[in-house]
Design a protein around this motif. Structure first.
Motif, mmCIF file in Angstrom:
data_model
loop_
_atom_site.group_PDB
_atom_site.id
_atom_site.type_symbol
_atom_site.label_atom_id
_atom_site.label_comp_id
_atom_site.label_asym_id
_atom_site.label_seq_id
_atom_site.Cartn_x
_atom_site.Cartn_y
_atom_site.Cartn_z
ATOM 1 N N ASP A 221 0.837 -1.201 0.000
ATOM 2 C CA ASP A 221 0.000 0.000 0.000
ATOM 3 C C ASP A 221 0.870 1.247 0.000
ATOM 4 O O ASP A 221 1.547 1.537 0.990
ATOM 5 C CB ASP A 221 -0.905 -0.010 1.242
ATOM 6 N N PRO A 222 0.906 2.012 -1.101
ATOM 7 C CA PRO A 222 1.757 3.203 -1.144
ATOM 8 C C PRO A 222 1.303 4.275 -0.168
ATOM 9 O O PRO A 222 2.057 5.192 0.150
ATOM 10 C CB PRO A 222 1.652 3.673 -2.598
ATOM 11 N N GLY A 223 0.062 4.166 0.342
ATOM 12 C CA GLY A 223 -0.406 5.138 1.326
ATOM 13 C C GLY A 223 0.136 4.874 2.711
ATOM 14 O O GLY A 223 0.189 5.779 3.551
ATOM 15 N N ALA A 224 0.553 3.638 2.959
ATOM 16 C CA ALA A 224 1.155 3.302 4.260
ATOM 17 C C ALA A 224 2.653 3.561 4.135
ATOM 18 O O ALA A 224 3.427 2.684 3.798
ATOM 19 C CB ALA A 224 0.864 1.846 4.606
ATOM 20 N N ARG B 186 5.464 1.191 5.631
ATOM 21 C CA ARG B 186 5.534 -0.107 4.965
ATOM 22 C C ARG B 186 6.081 0.048 3.552
ATOM 23 O O ARG B 186 6.969 -0.678 3.128
ATOM 24 C CB ARG B 186 4.129 -0.733 4.919
ATOM 25 N N ALA B 187 5.565 1.026 2.829
ATOM 26 C CA ALA B 187 5.970 1.212 1.442
ATOM 27 C C ALA B 187 7.445 1.595 1.352
ATOM 28 O O ALA B 187 8.151 1.184 0.430
ATOM 29 C CB ALA B 187 5.107 2.277 0.770
ATOM 30 N N GLY B 188 7.913 2.383 2.315
ATOM 31 C CA GLY B 188 9.310 2.805 2.302
ATOM 32 C C GLY B 188 10.275 1.665 2.522
ATOM 33 O O GLY B 188 11.458 1.773 2.193
ATOM 34 N N ASN B 189 9.788 0.570 3.070
ATOM 35 C CA ASN B 189 10.640 -0.586 3.322
ATOM 36 C C ASN B 189 10.628 -1.598 2.179
ATOM 37 O O ASN B 189 11.292 -2.622 2.268
ATOM 38 C CB ASN B 189 10.198 -1.295 4.616
ATOM 39 N N ILE B 190 9.858 -1.307 1.151
ATOM 40 C CA ILE B 190 9.848 -2.199 -0.009
ATOM 41 C C ILE B 190 11.020 -1.839 -0.915
ATOM 42 O O ILE B 190 11.223 -0.685 -1.271
ATOM 43 C CB ILE B 190 8.517 -2.096 -0.779
ATOM 44 N N VAL C 96 13.730 -2.883 -6.429
ATOM 45 C CA VAL C 96 13.547 -3.919 -7.446
ATOM 46 C C VAL C 96 12.186 -4.600 -7.282
ATOM 47 O O VAL C 96 11.591 -5.078 -8.257
ATOM 48 C CB VAL C 96 14.698 -4.952 -7.378
ATOM 49 N N VAL C 97 11.657 -4.604 -6.056
ATOM 50 C CA VAL C 97 10.353 -5.213 -5.817
ATOM 51 C C VAL C 97 9.250 -4.321 -6.382
ATOM 52 O O VAL C 97 8.271 -4.808 -6.951
ATOM 53 C CB VAL C 97 10.143 -5.480 -4.313
ATOM 54 N N TRP C 98 9.401 -2.997 -6.206
ATOM 55 C CA TRP C 98 8.439 -2.069 -6.829
ATOM 56 C C TRP C 98 8.375 -2.317 -8.333
ATOM 57 O O TRP C 98 7.300 -2.363 -8.935
ATOM 58 C CB TRP C 98 8.840 -0.625 -6.571
ATOM 59 N N MET C 99 9.549 -2.491 -8.958
ATOM 60 C CA MET C 99 9.578 -2.710 -10.412
ATOM 61 C C MET C 99 8.907 -4.035 -10.780
ATOM 62 O O MET C 99 8.202 -4.132 -11.790
ATOM 63 C CB MET C 99 11.024 -2.682 -10.912
ATOM 64 N N PHE D 191 0.897 5.380 -5.710
ATOM 65 C CA PHE D 191 2.315 5.088 -5.917
ATOM 66 C C PHE D 191 3.032 6.304 -6.498
ATOM 67 O O PHE D 191 4.117 6.692 -6.045
ATOM 68 C CB PHE D 191 2.459 3.896 -6.874
ATOM 69 N N LEU D 192 2.413 6.928 -7.508
ATOM 70 C CA LEU D 192 3.029 8.119 -8.129
ATOM 71 C C LEU D 192 3.130 9.271 -7.141
ATOM 72 O O LEU D 192 4.134 9.985 -7.090
ATOM 73 C CB LEU D 192 2.212 8.542 -9.348
ATOM 74 N N ALA D 193 2.068 9.450 -6.350
ATOM 75 C CA ALA D 193 2.081 10.535 -5.362
ATOM 76 C C ALA D 193 3.127 10.310 -4.291
ATOM 77 O O ALA D 193 3.668 11.263 -3.715
ATOM 78 C CB ALA D 193 0.686 10.653 -4.717
ATOM 79 N N GLY D 194 3.438 9.025 -4.021
ATOM 80 C CA GLY D 194 4.432 8.714 -2.996
ATOM 81 C C GLY D 194 5.852 8.990 -3.421
ATOM 82 O O GLY D 194 6.759 9.066 -2.597
ATOM 83 N N GLY D 195 6.088 9.163 -4.720
ATOM 84 C CA GLY D 195 7.405 9.486 -5.210
ATOM 85 C C GLY D 195 8.414 8.353 -5.068
ATOM 86 O O GLY D 195 9.620 8.594 -4.933
ATOM 87 N N TYR D 196 7.939 7.111 -5.082
ATOM 88 C CA TYR D 196 8.859 5.999 -4.882
ATOM 89 C C TYR D 196 9.724 5.765 -6.116
ATOM 90 O O TYR D 196 9.263 5.911 -7.227
ATOM 91 C CB TYR D 196 8.057 4.709 -4.549
#
Length: 325
Positions: A283-286, A289-293, A296-299, A320-325
């Motif tokens: 969840d990119p809103g969390a 959690r998202a920062g720990n992904i 290469v897993v995002w891709m 996801f886009l708003a999170g800037g990952y």
């Protein structure tokens, strides 16, 4: 003009360098200039012409035939340059042939020139042969026509050769005979060869495929290969293997490997709820959690979502886009 002047002056080393540099120019007449040089008496010139043809995007059958004539040259340096040029030209030639004729299915006449490579004492030459054969061999070779040399290379002493047999030959061709060879590769001593075989076999259908993957999972001792086998078994509807894996304490230490497995399991599961679980898991809103992904897993996730439909997909992508990952 400079190349012609160097050739006239018999400055062979410089002429070879000039011939090799022509491939970077992108000129329309480059290939016409280079083809006659493949038969030149001097080694540096032949090498330069081969390298330049590969760089210049040669893709015709004429070019491939001309380059392949040098794979048995008296000079080992010329042979190496010819092998490399033929690899690139054969790949382009095959793509162009398929574009022009969807029924095109290899070129056995030119492929035959490279079968002898597979019995060469030099592992690099065996690999060079496999690279070209991967493009030129028929994609639907019948069982009785399967070249014995290729199958025998699964027992090659160099694991790189085995990896090439799996990835360039067996994985690109459909049929039970290839499934059987891939199943044999699942027992190879090289972990990368087993990984490539598992990934290739996982894309096939049939109880014999599922059975081979299950046997391999039970016998596997490498933690990373077991992760790959688990994903392939989930593709075949065997999600209980993921439950077994998740409980193990001998999984790889690399967090990216473990996360990739979990993402791929959810992307390939047959259950309707699997994508819901993926969106919760990643969840990119969390933010924590998202920062720990791992990146290469995002891709992996984004690539796996391509072509899938889900009511939450657009919302998840915007997050996801708003999170800037």
């Amino acid at each position: 003009d400079q190349l012609r002047a160097l050739l006239a002056a018999k400055a062979w080393m410089l002429a070879g360098e000039a011939a090799g540099a022509l491939g970077w120019t992108g000129g329309d007449d480059v290939l016409e200039t280079l083809r006659p040089l493949l038969g030149h008496a001097e080694i540096p010139v032949r090498i330069g012409a081969l390298e330049s043809m590969a760089r210049a995007g040669a893709k015709s059958r004429e070019d491939l035939l001309a380059a392949s004539a040098l794979v048995n040259d008296e000079s080992p340096q010329v042979r190496a340059a010819a092998d490399y040029a033929c690899w690139l030209i054969a790949g382009r030639f095959a793509r162009e042939a398929k574009k022009a004729d969807k029924a095109w299915d290899g070129d056995s006449k030119i492929a035959a020139r490279f079968l002898k490579h597979l019995d060469d004492p030099d592992a690099d030459r065996r690999m060079a042969g496999l690279r070209v054969l991967g493009s030129l061999l028929s994609e639907a070779v019948k069982s009785a026509e399967l070249p014995g040399l290729i199958a025998s290379r699964l027992g090659d002493e160099d694991p790189r050769v085995v990896q090439d047999v799996v990835s360039r030959i067996l994985s690109r061709r459909k049929g039970k005979v290839y499934d059987e060879e891939l199943a044999k590769a699942l027992k190879h001593t090289d972990p990368k060869a087993r990984t490539l075989a598992a990934e290739a076999l996982g894309g096939r259908e049939g109880d014999h495929v599922t059975g081979a993957l299950e046997k391999a999972w039970a016998a596997e001792t490498d933690a990373r290969v077991r992760e790959v086998l688990t994903v392939q078994l989930v593709k075949h509807g065997k999600e209980d293997y993921w439950a077994q894996l998740a409980k193990r304490d001998d999984r790889p230490l690399d967090i990216a490997v473990r996360q990739t497995t979990e993402a791929l399991v959810l992307l390939n599961a047959k259950r309707k709820e699997a994508l819901d679980e993926l969106f919760l898991w990643a969840d990119p809103g969390a933010s924590q959690r998202a920062g720990n992904i791992h990146a290469v897993v995002w891709m992996t996730i984004l690539g796996g979502l391509e072509g899938k439909e889900h009511p939450k997909l657009d919302e998840w992508l915007m997050g996801f886009l708003a999170g800037g990952y």
